[in-house]
Scaffold this motif. Sequence first.
Motif, PDB file in Angstrom:
ATOM      1  N   ARG B   4       0.840  -1.190   0.000  1.00  0.00           N
ATOM      2  CA  ARG B   4       0.000   0.000   0.000  1.00  0.00           C
ATOM      3  C   ARG B   4       0.876   1.242   0.000  1.00  0.00           C
ATOM      4  O   ARG B   4       1.808   1.345   0.783  1.00  0.00           O
ATOM      5  CB  ARG B   4      -0.913  -0.004   1.241  1.00  0.00           C
ATOM      6  N   ARG B   5       0.576   2.159  -0.868  1.00  0.00           N
ATOM      7  CA  ARG B   5       1.382   3.386  -0.974  1.00  0.00           C
ATOM      8  C   ARG B   5       0.473   4.598  -0.842  1.00  0.00           C
ATOM      9  O   ARG B   5      -0.717   4.521  -1.096  1.00  0.00           O
ATOM     10  CB  ARG B   5       2.066   3.443  -2.337  1.00  0.00           C
ATOM     11  N   LEU B   6       1.071   5.711  -0.497  1.00  0.00           N
ATOM     12  CA  LEU B   6       0.313   6.958  -0.432  1.00  0.00           C
ATOM     13  C   LEU B   6      -0.167   7.339  -1.826  1.00  0.00           C
ATOM     14  O   LEU B   6       0.475   7.016  -2.826  1.00  0.00           O
ATOM     15  CB  LEU B   6       1.195   8.082   0.123  1.00  0.00           C
ATOM     16  N   GLU B  57      -1.677  12.343   3.224  1.00  0.00           N
ATOM     17  CA  GLU B  57      -0.403  12.437   3.963  1.00  0.00           C
ATOM     18  C   GLU B  57      -0.407  13.585   4.969  1.00  0.00           C
ATOM     19  O   GLU B  57       0.037  13.405   6.119  1.00  0.00           O
ATOM     20  CB  GLU B  57       0.761  12.554   2.971  1.00  0.00           C
ATOM     21  N   ILE B  60      -1.871  12.442   8.200  1.00  0.00           N
ATOM     22  CA  ILE B  60      -1.020  11.546   8.987  1.00  0.00           C
ATOM     23  C   ILE B  60      -0.022  12.374   9.787  1.00  0.00           C
ATOM     24  O   ILE B  60       0.189  12.160  10.981  1.00  0.00           O
ATOM     25  CB  ILE B  60      -0.272  10.555   8.057  1.00  0.00           C
ATOM     26  N   ARG B  61       0.561  13.352   9.106  1.00  0.00           N
ATOM     27  CA  ARG B  61       1.538  14.222   9.764  1.00  0.00           C
ATOM     28  C   ARG B  61       0.854  15.032  10.876  1.00  0.00           C
ATOM     29  O   ARG B  61       1.386  15.170  11.979  1.00  0.00           O
ATOM     30  CB  ARG B  61       2.149  15.152   8.711  1.00  0.00           C
ATOM     31  N   PRO B  70       6.680  10.655  16.566  1.00  0.00           N
ATOM     32  CA  PRO B  70       7.364  10.773  15.285  1.00  0.00           C
ATOM     33  C   PRO B  70       6.410  10.479  14.117  1.00  0.00           C
ATOM     34  O   PRO B  70       5.552   9.606  14.222  1.00  0.00           O
ATOM     35  CB  PRO B  70       8.456   9.709  15.363  1.00  0.00           C
ATOM     36  N   HIS B  71       6.573  11.216  13.035  1.00  0.00           N
ATOM     37  CA  HIS B  71       5.737  11.002  11.849  1.00  0.00           C
ATOM     38  C   HIS B  71       5.777   9.545  11.393  1.00  0.00           C
ATOM     39  O   HIS B  71       4.784   8.981  10.959  1.00  0.00           O
ATOM     40  CB  HIS B  71       6.208  11.901  10.706  1.00  0.00           C
ATOM     41  N   MET B  72       6.992   8.971  11.502  1.00  0.00           N
ATOM     42  CA  MET B  72       7.152   7.602  11.003  1.00  0.00           C
ATOM     43  C   MET B  72       6.274   6.619  11.768  1.00  0.00           C
ATOM     44  O   MET B  72       5.735   5.680  11.182  1.00  0.00           O
ATOM     45  CB  MET B  72       8.638   7.216  11.133  1.00  0.00           C
ATOM     46  N   ARG B  73       6.128   6.835  13.077  1.00  0.00           N
ATOM     47  CA  ARG B  73       5.312   5.913  13.881  1.00  0.00           C
ATOM     48  C   ARG B  73       3.863   5.953  13.406  1.00  0.00           C
ATOM     49  O   ARG B  73       3.191   4.921  13.315  1.00  0.00           O
ATOM     50  CB  ARG B  73       5.384   6.274  15.359  1.00  0.00           C
ATOM     51  N   MET B  75       2.872   6.762  10.426  1.00  0.00           N
ATOM     52  CA  MET B  75       2.843   6.136   9.095  1.00  0.00           C
ATOM     53  C   MET B  75       2.799   4.618   9.217  1.00  0.00           C
ATOM     54  O   MET B  75       2.108   3.932   8.458  1.00  0.00           O
ATOM     55  CB  MET B  75       4.096   6.569   8.321  1.00  0.00           C
ATOM     56  N   GLU B  76       3.528   4.077  10.201  1.00  0.00           N
ATOM     57  CA  GLU B  76       3.518   2.630  10.406  1.00  0.00           C
ATOM     58  C   GLU B  76       2.115   2.135  10.724  1.00  0.00           C
ATOM     59  O   GLU B  76       1.657   1.126  10.193  1.00  0.00           O
ATOM     60  CB  GLU B  76       4.470   2.255  11.564  1.00  0.00           C
ATOM     61  N   THR B  79      -0.206   2.352   7.600  1.00  0.00           N
ATOM     62  CA  THR B  79       0.018   1.361   6.552  1.00  0.00           C
ATOM     63  C   THR B  79      -0.241  -0.059   7.053  1.00  0.00           C
ATOM     64  O   THR B  79      -0.435  -0.967   6.256  1.00  0.00           O
ATOM     65  CB  THR B  79       1.457   1.444   5.997  1.00  0.00           C
ATOM     66  N   PHE B  80      -0.236  -0.245   8.372  1.00  0.00           N
ATOM     67  CA  PHE B  80      -0.471  -1.587   8.917  1.00  0.00           C
ATOM     68  C   PHE B  80      -1.937  -1.969   8.814  1.00  0.00           C
ATOM     69  O   PHE B  80      -2.280  -3.070   8.385  1.00  0.00           O
ATOM     70  CB  PHE B  80      -0.017  -1.632  10.379  1.00  0.00           C
TER      71      PHE B  80
END
Lengths: 687, 202
Positions: B4-6, B57, B60-61, B70-73, B75-76, B79-80
């Motif tokens: 899955r992608r943005l 996106e 999410i931010r 963190p943004h990455m968390r 995003m995880e 996408t999960f």
Amino acid sequence: MPKLTVDGVEVEVENGVTVLQACEEANADVPRFCYHERLSIAGNCRMCLVEIEKSPKPVASCAMPAADGMVVHTKTETVKRAREGVMEFLLINHPLDCPICDQGGECDLQDQAMAFGVDTSRFDENKRAVEDKEMGPLVKTIMTRCIHCTRCVRFVQEVAGVPEIGAIGRGEDMEITTYLEKSLTSELSGNVIDLCPVGALTSKPYAFTARPWELRKTETVDVMDAIGSAIRVDARGKEVMRVMPRLNEDVNEEWISDKTRFIWDGLKSQRLDRPYVRENGKLRVASWNEAFEAIAAKAQSTTPEKMAAIAGDLACVEGMSALKDLMASLGVMSLDCRQDGTKLNAGDRASYLFNSSIAGIEEADALLIIGSNPRTEAPVLNARIRKRWSQGGLPVGIVGEDVDLTYDTEHLGAGPQTLKEIADGSHSFARVLEVAERPMIILGQGALTRADGAAVHATALQIAEKAGAISANWNGFNVLHTAAARVGGLDLGFVPGEGGKDVAGILDAAASGDVDFVFLLGADEIDTSKLEKAFVVYQGTHGDAGAHAADVILPAATYTEKSALWVNTEGRVQMGRRAAFPPGDAREDWSIVRALSDVLGQTLPYDSLQQLRAGLFEEHPHLAQLDTVSSAASVTSGPGGSMDDAPFSSAISEFYFTNPIARASKIMADCAATYGNKEEGATGTNG
Amino acid sequence: MSVRRLDPNQPDSFEFTAENKVWAEGQIKKYPDGRQASAIIALLWRAQKQVGGWLPEPAIRYIADFLDMPHMRAMEVVTFYTMFNLSPVGEHFVQLCGTTPCWLRGSDELKAVCKKVIGDERQVSSDGKLSWMEVECLGACANAPMVQVNDDFYEDLDAENFEKLLTDLREGRPVKVGPQGGRKGSEPAGQLTSLTEVGGAD
């Protein structure tokens, strides 16, 4: 303390230890990918399965606490088959591209597949393929190879403190990436390359240049900052191919900064490999004799009062010692190793050392940082502070620039005014330091290189004493240096003698004509425009600022090309070893000075490095104590004076360009262009 | 499941409405101090509703910043969980169950209807009203085959009543939620076969 039996061997281990660690204690080899002793436990690779009696299934030993009476087997048929099964699963989606993989030859997966895997695959389907991710100029990714151990994710979150890597998707579609594929912004990002057990994260600059078995490995120390990280320099023939970290629990654990790791291309470019003499305003290649004669002619036509010497940031102890001896025999009093103008004095050793020691940071329970940004000045040391902070109970106060150090900090103030308040107890942080049992103060060069540096030093010491930071078993007064040469120079007393001038004095006098002979030992970070009138001898490695101002250039060896001593910010004496020979006619610093002394008629009394060191150790016995630190229970400071109110700034404005080697490095220029001050990155240094 | 992608087309920004902001702060209060990140799924879900069924996106931010993580968390998490859509969906987002019970009871025919009425999977119809996606079991096997449209289940479908349902949704006509075949809940089709005394007493 639980006692357990591993493969018939009884071991007693500490409380809270895992079964895997207990197995190691019993010398039972347990393979693993995701487990790393400095990271949190993930337990997701399943490679460390062992059999524990009374447990119905094999157990992931890395995540299982050792308990009293456990009977563990690591060599049974069940364990063997479990490992073979895990390995088969790991290899299902792992490409068989070892021949073109940079990890080949030092790959955990390759090694463990040989040791614990089976020789065939039963998988007939298509292997999965994953798009490569962008992670910046240092880390190359080939994500199809990733086995999802998440070591990199845990490292950037826990050690580096920049939680930028994560795993998106799930199951077979899980992918490791950064948020929107942004570059990693850590100064420690290169360490994920070492942590990666496969070839998913590799070194971008090193890509496809060498194989591990072709490399000659030399264990030495780093000089990019004043920490003296333990490194291994891998060379092939004359060429340094890469720099790797080495384990040193007292200094860098097993991490190194990106500058330390990726500096190596700077060792090859812009090198001075022949002596040069300036004739009619232009430098021309000369022989050693011509160069020495030119220096001798000038030295004889001037007087010792009009001569001076400055040692740079990367100079080794032997080179400075030889130069100091030569200057002493010529009667020169103006010599200085503090090219940044730091107001530290050579007298009391404890007054300019990082007295707590780097490992001692882990015992501190309050920290005051004055005029320093440890994240750029000493990234590995900053990681140690973060390690201590993440255990809880470490309030950190900053006086100076309010920077992001990757842990929670309290910005107390910008300059000396706040320092005064802490010293007289009117600031609330004074109380924090006072109640702490082992308070720690880190005084950076940003606060010491100012005109009022001595007063700042005195005030910081006053704060330390008031907080009880200096006692018989704890010395919390720390000076953080930025230059690898500084402590060694101060230890030698490479400072102005009676009536001699310091760096600022030398430069001013050179501009006015009062000094007309200046010897630069790798000193580039000075205002060389003031040296236009003087006769300048530059002994160094790179065609940098000092060489451009020089009338005679003497080519010298870099830190990877000589055996030499450096003293780190803790006062730890460490020996560097030669990994490759210097290019062309370049020689080791001490031998150039020794040869020059002969021409000047002041022959120095040593013909070999051993003889030089013997004399050096006699004069400074502590330099013979390699790899140890001695802590003093008292610190002194000179007369203070008054501080002006200007805010403190960090001593390092551009992390990737702090020394001549870094400035010659294309990789560092790429990093600066990506991360650093964009204006500086675009002014031609990156071309 | 697939990668899955943005979405390539993203809005410039996202912000909770005042009402949602109050609601989100209420959610955060459910957790102990310093554990505000635990509220992430609730907040992402609310953001998805606000945007109209998908998570751009900037959202999410925004949520990551809102929860100081963190943004990455974030995003995880996004996408999960497949319930978070990374691309725009139709006003009526049809999740068609294709797992075994529904498949045995004719979900392939429903899929054909989707293709006919809406178009390709994961494509929003040109009027923006409908989009569809095949999903795994939604737990209404007794009334297979079934679909979920936005928050509601529509069960006991066949090609005919499903096409009518889609058309009604598109035209904005009122529709009946739940089993379409006339039975109540997941009672047996026809008549009760057990518990007849209790069940038949109403």
